[in-house]
Design a protein around this motif. Sequence first.
Motif, mmCIF file in Angstrom:
data_model
loop_
_atom_site.group_PDB
_atom_site.id
_atom_site.type_symbol
_atom_site.label_atom_id
_atom_site.label_comp_id
_atom_site.label_asym_id
_atom_site.label_seq_id
_atom_site.Cartn_x
_atom_site.Cartn_y
_atom_site.Cartn_z
ATOM 1 N N ALA A 448 3.978 1.814 5.558
ATOM 2 C CA ALA A 448 2.583 2.274 5.495
ATOM 3 C C ALA A 448 1.793 1.586 4.389
ATOM 4 O O ALA A 448 0.632 1.922 4.169
ATOM 5 C CB ALA A 448 2.546 3.789 5.301
ATOM 6 N N ALA A 471 -3.224 1.472 1.676
ATOM 7 C CA ALA A 471 -2.450 2.003 2.794
ATOM 8 C C ALA A 471 -2.942 1.458 4.120
ATOM 9 O O ALA A 471 -4.110 1.073 4.272
ATOM 10 C CB ALA A 471 -2.531 3.526 2.801
ATOM 11 N N GLY A 474 -4.935 5.009 8.700
ATOM 12 C CA GLY A 474 -4.407 6.277 9.191
ATOM 13 C C GLY A 474 -3.156 6.758 8.491
ATOM 14 O O GLY A 474 -2.656 7.847 8.804
ATOM 15 N N ALA A 475 -2.608 5.982 7.568
ATOM 16 C CA ALA A 475 -1.375 6.382 6.886
ATOM 17 C C ALA A 475 -1.668 7.423 5.818
ATOM 18 O O ALA A 475 -2.721 7.397 5.187
ATOM 19 C CB ALA A 475 -0.705 5.168 6.256
ATOM 20 N N ASP A 476 -0.744 8.342 5.638
ATOM 21 C CA ASP A 476 -0.874 9.380 4.620
ATOM 22 C C ASP A 476 0.129 9.081 3.514
ATOM 23 O O ASP A 476 1.297 9.439 3.601
ATOM 24 C CB ASP A 476 -0.617 10.758 5.236
ATOM 25 C CG ASP A 476 -0.800 11.882 4.222
ATOM 26 O OD1 ASP A 476 -1.451 11.637 3.177
ATOM 27 O OD2 ASP A 476 -0.297 12.990 4.467
ATOM 28 N N LEU A 477 -0.324 8.384 2.468
ATOM 29 C CA LEU A 477 0.545 7.978 1.373
ATOM 30 C C LEU A 477 0.229 8.756 0.115
ATOM 31 O O LEU A 477 -0.933 9.050 -0.156
ATOM 32 C CB LEU A 477 0.374 6.484 1.072
ATOM 33 C CG LEU A 477 1.053 5.477 1.990
ATOM 34 C CD1 LEU A 477 0.758 4.065 1.501
ATOM 35 C CD2 LEU A 477 2.551 5.702 2.029
ATOM 36 N N THR A 478 1.264 9.060 -0.651
ATOM 37 C CA THR A 478 1.070 9.651 -1.972
ATOM 38 C C THR A 478 1.837 8.824 -2.992
ATOM 39 O O THR A 478 2.867 8.205 -2.674
ATOM 40 C CB THR A 478 1.583 11.101 -2.025
ATOM 41 O OG1 THR A 478 3.010 11.110 -1.855
ATOM 42 C CG2 THR A 478 0.913 11.955 -0.954
ATOM 43 N N VAL A 501 -2.782 4.999 -5.136
ATOM 44 C CA VAL A 501 -3.248 4.556 -3.827
ATOM 45 C C VAL A 501 -4.757 4.306 -3.895
ATOM 46 O O VAL A 501 -5.530 5.211 -4.230
ATOM 47 C CB VAL A 501 -2.928 5.603 -2.733
ATOM 48 C CG1 VAL A 501 -3.403 5.117 -1.369
ATOM 49 C CG2 VAL A 501 -1.428 5.905 -2.704
ATOM 50 N N ASP A 503 -8.421 2.584 -2.133
ATOM 51 C CA ASP A 503 -9.069 2.238 -0.865
ATOM 52 C C ASP A 503 -9.073 0.724 -0.664
ATOM 53 O O ASP A 503 -8.899 0.232 0.451
ATOM 54 C CB ASP A 503 -10.509 2.764 -0.833
ATOM 55 C CG ASP A 503 -10.557 4.289 -0.806
ATOM 56 O OD1 ASP A 503 -9.615 4.892 -0.256
ATOM 57 O OD2 ASP A 503 -11.516 4.862 -1.343
#
Length: 609
Positions: A448, A471, A474-478, A501, A503
């Motif tokens: 991701a 990312a 659509g990926a959900d990264l932390t 993370v 933009d």
Amino acid sequence: MNSGSDQHRIAQGRPLLNEPGSGEAKHTVPHLFERVAARAGDDTAVLFEGKAVSYAELNSAANRLARSLISRGVGPDSVVAVSVPKSADLITVLLAVLKAGGAYLTLDPAYPAERLAHMVADAQPVLLIRASEHTELALPSQGVPELVLDDPRFRGDCEAQPDHDVSDRERRAELRPEHLMYVVYTSGSTGRPKGVAVPHSGVVGLVASQAEQIGAGPGDRVLQWASISFDAAFWDISLALLSGAALVMASAEALLPGRPLRDTMVENQVTHATLPPVALSVTEADGVLPGGTLVSTGDAVSPSLVRTWAEGRSMFNGYGPTEVTVGISMGRITGPDDIGIGRPFPGSSVQVLDERLAAAGHEDEGELYLAGPGLARGYLNQPGLSAARFVANPAGPPGSRMYRSGDLGWRRADGELFFAGRVDNQVKLRGFRIELGEIETRLAEHPAVDLACAVVEGDVATARVVAYVTASAGADLTGAGLRSYLARSLPEHMVPYTVVVLDRFPVTPNGKVDRAALSAADARPPVPEPETTRDTDLCGLVQRILGVPEARPEDNFFDLGGHSVLATMLARRIRSEFGVVIPMRTIFQAATLADLAGIVQAAKEPESA
């Protein structure tokens, strides 16, 4: 050297490298150690937790173990993996491997299993020697036979062996200086650690330089501080055991920078220590090494540290990457305004060359190219990388090589060398060599993650790696998730203290990532300043030390990005702000900040009762 100097060195029990009849073929670690052991006899060789092991005892035990290793196939150029905690037994094992003719590869069970598996697959050891408690390695599943050092049957087998020095007639082949001595894995810019193969041939120059400049010998006590997984540990070992001094070993907890390290040196009356600047920066100098010798290495030493540590001691600055036998130059520090890296070891050279490989003028900056018998063979199973870094030496005899260090430096008119930084993306952090490219590569392997960039932020004591990623759509990264992902493959000192993370990455006018602007692009809220200097809330204290936006009672100090040096700083601040002293192990053992706060509160209660 003149005869008077020779007589002094013999009297001190120091190795005399030009003794009649000691040809170059005998200049291996076993030969040098055995000459010292024959003179030292009952003198202490190793001190560990109050127990002293004499040179005679250490040599006998290593000889017995070496014969057991030879019977199991260990010989010149064979690699033996070793996983034994710091102790006199560890030194016995390393000497035994070398006496058998083999080369040691130390495995730290705290490393991720994936990294250990890569090292084993790459180095292909013929044998693993481990302590019974180090069960995590599981190398038999990879076809590597193992010996458990404290197994009674194996100990019985060793005890039955003769204890006199091992000869070449007993080895599987004659041991020569060009044979491998150890293999050390370092961070790799390609995303995989690389194994540096170091032979015995550089030991003579190393020991000669130690004898000439540092002069350790019988009656001295040398601290063994460096992790055994790194080449710097061999510096400590050789400084003691190849000179007749005693090697002082201690547990990892007792060597933590700060009060534990200071107490260990004072209690053991250490006279010689080699420590990186980050350890010195958080350790009190008063009462430590009085009249002794301190060598700073692993990173650039600051004028401030020189002002703190040089008074009342002999202080040296050492230089050398893993691709040489621990070091290649060393010089005495004469003051805070004169911090060079000295002159090359006997038989070695450091050339300062420009981009055309022409010699740079005095005080002109260039890249440092290293040559001499201390050079590593190269990188295991990486001929392309070896050829790129170990290149032909136009100033040497035909066929000689030099190592392109990637370090910048310059030479003063009197010959003193000075370090001036790096030409690439490699950094030194808390004494560890780290390729930021390896961290970036591992992050980019996450499905991701689109782009990744790693930088170093903070000063000498608080320096830490910060990673930035963008990312996939659509990926959900932390950041926490990515840190956990990295911890599965990277050792603790390479895992970023935080992953941010973004933009998008800031870029320079030519389209490259603007590394200097990354912190400004960080979308995390700024760390709030305490309202008053009386703010003694533990979570707030941790928040300020780590530079994180939030520290909650349920958080773990190390999961938030803490490490041993920052733990030392936390212990100091707890002492100054709360008025209590807590052992360093308490910080390491506390599962949460709430647990740590409870311990601090309990320590305060007797005072207020």
